[in-house]
Design a protein around this motif. Structure first.
Motif, PDB file in Angstrom:
ATOM      1  N   HIS A  48      -6.867  -2.573 -59.043  1.00 38.78           N
ATOM      2  CA  HIS A  48      -7.182  -2.550 -60.349  1.00 38.78           C
ATOM      3  C   HIS A  48      -7.716  -3.826 -60.917  1.00 38.78           C
ATOM      4  CE1 HIS A  48      -6.383  -1.501 -64.727  1.00 38.78           C
ATOM      5  NE2 HIS A  48      -5.524  -2.574 -64.809  1.00 38.78           N
ATOM      6  N   GLU A  49      -7.050  -4.978 -60.276  1.00 36.07           N
ATOM      7  CA  GLU A  49      -7.735  -6.355 -61.132  1.00 36.07           C
ATOM      8  C   GLU A  49      -9.138  -6.363 -60.324  1.00 36.07           C
ATOM      9  OE1 GLU A  49      -6.877 -11.074 -60.362  1.00 36.07           O
ATOM     10  OE2 GLU A  49      -5.330  -9.688 -59.262  1.00 36.07           O
ATOM     11  N   SER A  52     -11.262  -4.276 -62.706  1.00 39.80           N
ATOM     12  CA  SER A  52     -11.523  -4.738 -63.783  1.00 39.80           C
ATOM     13  C   SER A  52     -12.495  -6.024 -63.946  1.00 39.80           C
ATOM     14  CB  SER A  52     -10.058  -5.196 -64.205  1.00 39.80           C
ATOM     15  OG  SER A  52      -9.154  -4.216 -64.557  1.00 39.80           O
ATOM     16  N   ARG A  53     -12.292  -6.750 -62.896  1.00 39.87           N
ATOM     17  CA  ARG A  53     -13.333  -7.842 -62.939  1.00 39.87           C
ATOM     18  C   ARG A  53     -14.868  -7.407 -62.705  1.00 39.87           C
ATOM     19  NH1 ARG A  53     -11.100 -12.785 -59.097  1.00 39.87           N
ATOM     20  NH2 ARG A  53      -9.234 -13.000 -60.340  1.00 39.87           N
ATOM     21  N   ILE A  55     -16.059  -4.457 -63.684  1.00 38.08           N
ATOM     22  CA  ILE A  55     -16.417  -3.785 -64.912  1.00 38.08           C
ATOM     23  C   ILE A  55     -16.800  -4.793 -65.940  1.00 38.08           C
ATOM     24  CG2 ILE A  55     -15.541  -2.345 -66.825  1.00 38.08           C
ATOM     25  CD1 ILE A  55     -14.250  -0.535 -64.745  1.00 38.08           C
ATOM     26  N   ASN A  56     -16.008  -5.858 -65.976  1.00 36.75           N
ATOM     27  CA  ASN A  56     -16.333  -6.938 -67.046  1.00 36.75           C
ATOM     28  C   ASN A  56     -17.609  -7.570 -66.717  1.00 36.75           C
ATOM     29  OD1 ASN A  56     -13.856  -6.735 -68.438  1.00 36.75           O
ATOM     30  ND2 ASN A  56     -12.597  -8.255 -67.243  1.00 36.75           N
TER      31      ASN A  56
END
Length: 87
Positions: A48-49, A52-53, A55-56
């Motif tokens: 997940h982390e 998330s990175r 996608i950012n």
């Protein structure tokens, strides 16, 4: 944790899943069992982390619209037709 799209030398492993970093792509291969226990939870958090990175980066730099940065020498297909050796 890798820094997505920042370099061509980082990699990480979550379970038997390998994530390799490159400046123009992230390569993910292998497999993982997300079991309903503490280990599965830790693996899910790591994935997940990382995602998330990733996608950012896409959202901040619009990399998903830019095909010019795609690394041709690292692709499986170079856009060339080759003869089928099995015919």
């Amino acid at each position: 944790m890798i820094d997505p799209f920042a370099n061509d030398h980082q990699s990480m492993q979550v379970g038997d899943l390998v994530i390799e970093n490159q400046k123009d792509k992230i390569i993910i291969y292998g497999d993982i069992d997300l079991t309903l226990d503490a280990s599965g939870y830790e693996h899910a958090q790591q994935l997940h982390e990382l995602m998330s990175r990733v996608i950012n980066i896409f959202e901040s730099k619009n990399l998903y619209n830019n095909n010019d940065d795609k690394s041709k020498e690292n692709d499986d297909q170079l856009g060339k037709d080759i003869d089928n050796p099995f015919l």
